[in-house]
Design an enzyme around this catalytic site. Structure first.
Site, PDB file in Angstrom:
ATOM      1  CG  ASP A  53      34.527  41.231  50.717  1.00 58.78           C
ATOM      2  OD1 ASP A  53      33.680  41.822  50.025  1.00 58.78           O
ATOM      3  OD2 ASP A  53      35.608  40.822  50.255  1.00 58.78           O
ATOM      4  CG  LEU A  54      34.899  39.644  56.828  1.00 62.53           C
ATOM      5  CD1 LEU A  54      36.044  39.792  57.815  1.00 62.53           C
ATOM      6  CD2 LEU A  54      34.546  38.175  56.646  1.00 62.53           C
TER       7      LEU A  54
END
Length: 380
Positions: free
Chosen positions: A169-170
Site C-alpha cells: 500500500d505504501l
C-alpha cells in the site's frame, strides 16, 4: 516559513484505508489543500481499525490522515453526489480507490470529471489494474501473497511470511504521488489533465529489484533466505554473546576489516572466504566462524568495534529504539499534530528552500462538513 510547493493545489480525496490516504497526506504535507470525502456515519474504514485508539478514531486512521478537511457525503443521495461532482470540478487532483467503474453512476468517473474539469489530474489506485484484473479485490496482504513478496520473506524452511507493515500500500502511495507530480508538471506545459493509474501489483513488482532481475536473468525463482542476502555475505544477522546484530559487509575490503575488528584476521585470507563469491558459496561455514568469534563479545561492544572500523553494523532493535536512534542523530522523526493526538512520524524528505507545512490533527468525521457544503453550494 515559505509555503509548500503545492500551495494552491486542491485535492479531492475519495480514497479509503491506506494507499490513497497516505498519498493525499503527503500531498498535504507539501502544501496542498486536501478535502477528504467520507461515508456518513462510519467514515473511512480505518476509523474502526482499533485498538489501539487515538485522537478521534484509531491510531491506524491517524497515521494517514493528518492535515486534511473531512466532509461526509452519501454518494447515493443526489444532493450529496452533486456536491461531490462540484468538488471534483474545482479540484486540481482527484484521488480515488473505488472498484473500477463504480464511480460512473455518480458522475465521478475519469471521463465525467474531465468533461467538467479538463485540467484535473485524476488518480486511480487499484489492486490489479482497470483491465482484466478490475474485478479482483485489492488488499495489501493479498498482493504480498500473489505478487511474490511472501515467497522471498521468512525463514528458508518456514511458511511464506508477509512483511510487518502494509508495505505494498505504501509503495503504491509513493508511486501515486510521483505520478501526480508528473501529471501536474505535464499540465503546466499543456494545460491538460489526465488519468493516472497505479495498481498495487505493479508497484510491488517494480520494487522487487534484484530479486525480480535474478529470476528474469536465470529463470530460477528466488527463495526466502531469512535475514540473508542472496548475493552478498556476510550481509545478515549474527548472534553475539548477549543478542543479535546486523552486519552489512559488501566488499572484500570490508570483510578484511571485519575480521580485524573481531580479532580474527586470518579468516580474511582463508580461501573459503577470500572473495564475496566464495563467502556466498560457503555461507554456513562463514556464519559459524563469525559467530564463534562473536560468542564472547557483547552486541554493543561488537557494534562499536565495527563502527570504529567504518563497517555498517547495528543492534537489531524495535520501533521505539528506531525512533530514539533518529532523535539521537538529529533527524527529528516526529511531529506534533495537536493536543489530544499522539505525535506522528514526519514527512521524510528535507528541502533547502522550504519546509513541509505545519501539520494539523487528523479530522473528526465531517468536522468541516458545514463549511464545505456552504462553499460547494456557492458559485465558484
Amino acid at each position: 516559513m515559505s509555503p509548500g510547493p503545492l500551495d494552491g493545489i486542491l485535492v479531492a480525496d475519495f480514497s479509503r484505508v491506506l494507499a490513497g490516504p497516505s498519498a493525499s497526506m503527503w500531498l498535504a504535507d507539501l502544501g496542498a489543500r486536501v478535502i477528504k470525502v467520507e461515508r456518513p456515519g462510519t467514515g473511512d474504514d480505518t476509523r474502526a481499525f482499533g485498538p489501539p485508539w487515538a485522537g478521534s478514531s484509531s491510531a491506524y486512521f491517524e497515521s494517514a490522515n493528518r492535515s486534511k478537511e473531512s466532509i461526509a457525503l452519501d454518494l447515493a443521495n443526489p444532493d450529496d453526489a452533486s456536491l461531490a461532482r462540484t468538488l471534483a470540478a474545482r479540484a486540481d487532483v482527484v484521488l480515488e480507490n473505488f472498484r473500477t467503474g463504480s464511480l460512473a453512476r455518480f458522475g465521478l468517473d475519469p471521463d465525467a470529471v474531465h468533461r467538467a474539469n479538463p485540467r484535473a489530474v485524476y488518480c486511480s489506485i487499484t489492486g490489479f489494474g482497470s483491465g482484466a484484473g478490475a474485478h479482483l479485490p485489492g488488499y495489501d496482504f493479498l498482493v504480498q501473497a500473489v505478487g511474490g513478496l511472501m515467497s522471498i520473506t521468512g525463514d528458508p524452511d518456514g511458511e511464506p511470511r508477509k512483511v510487518g507493515v502494509a508495505l505494498v500500500d505504501l509503495l503504491a502511495a509513493k508511486d501515486a504521488v510521483i505520478g501526480i507530480f508528473a501529471a501536474l508538471r505535464h499540465r503546466e506545459h499543456t494545460g491538460e489533465g489526465q488519468h493516472v493509474e497505479v495498481d498495487l501489483l505493479s508497484s510491488l513488482l517494480a520494487s522487487l529489484a534484484n530479486q525480480a532481475s535474478s529470476y528474469l536473468a536465470t529463470g530460477v525463482a528466488p527463495r526466502a533466505m531469512g535475514n540473508q542476502h542472496p548475493s552478498i555475505a556476510p550481509y545478515e544477522t549474527l548472534r553475539a554473546a548477549d543478542g543479535i546484530l546486523a552486519v552489512a559487509v559488501g566488499s572484500d575490503r570490508q570483510f578484511r576489516a571485519l575480521t580485524v575488528a573481531l580479532d580474527a584476521p586470518a579468516f580474511a585470507d582463508d580461501p573459503r572466504f577470500a572473495s564475496n563469491g566464495a563467502r556466498v558459496g560457503n555461507r554456513a561455514e562463514l556464519i559459524a566462524v563469525l559467530e564463534g568469534a562473536l560468542a564472547s563479545i557483547p552486541v554493543d561492544d561488537a557494534v562499536n568495534r565495527m563502527l570504529a572500523a567504518g563497517l555498517p553494523a547495528g543492534r537489531v532493535g524495535d520501533i521505539p529504539s528506531a525512533i530514539a536512534l533518529a532523535e539521537s542523530l538529529g533527524l527529528d522523526p516526529l511531529v506534533d499534530v495537536g493536543e489530544g493526538h499522539p505525535a506522528q512520524v514526519r514527512y521524510p524528505v528535507r528541502y533547502s528552500a522550504f519546509t513541509p507545512v505545519t501539520p494539523t490533527a487528523p479530522p473528526a468525521l465531517d468536522a468541516d462538513g458545514a463549511a464545505l457544503r456552504a462553499w460547494l453550494a456557492a458559485p465558484d
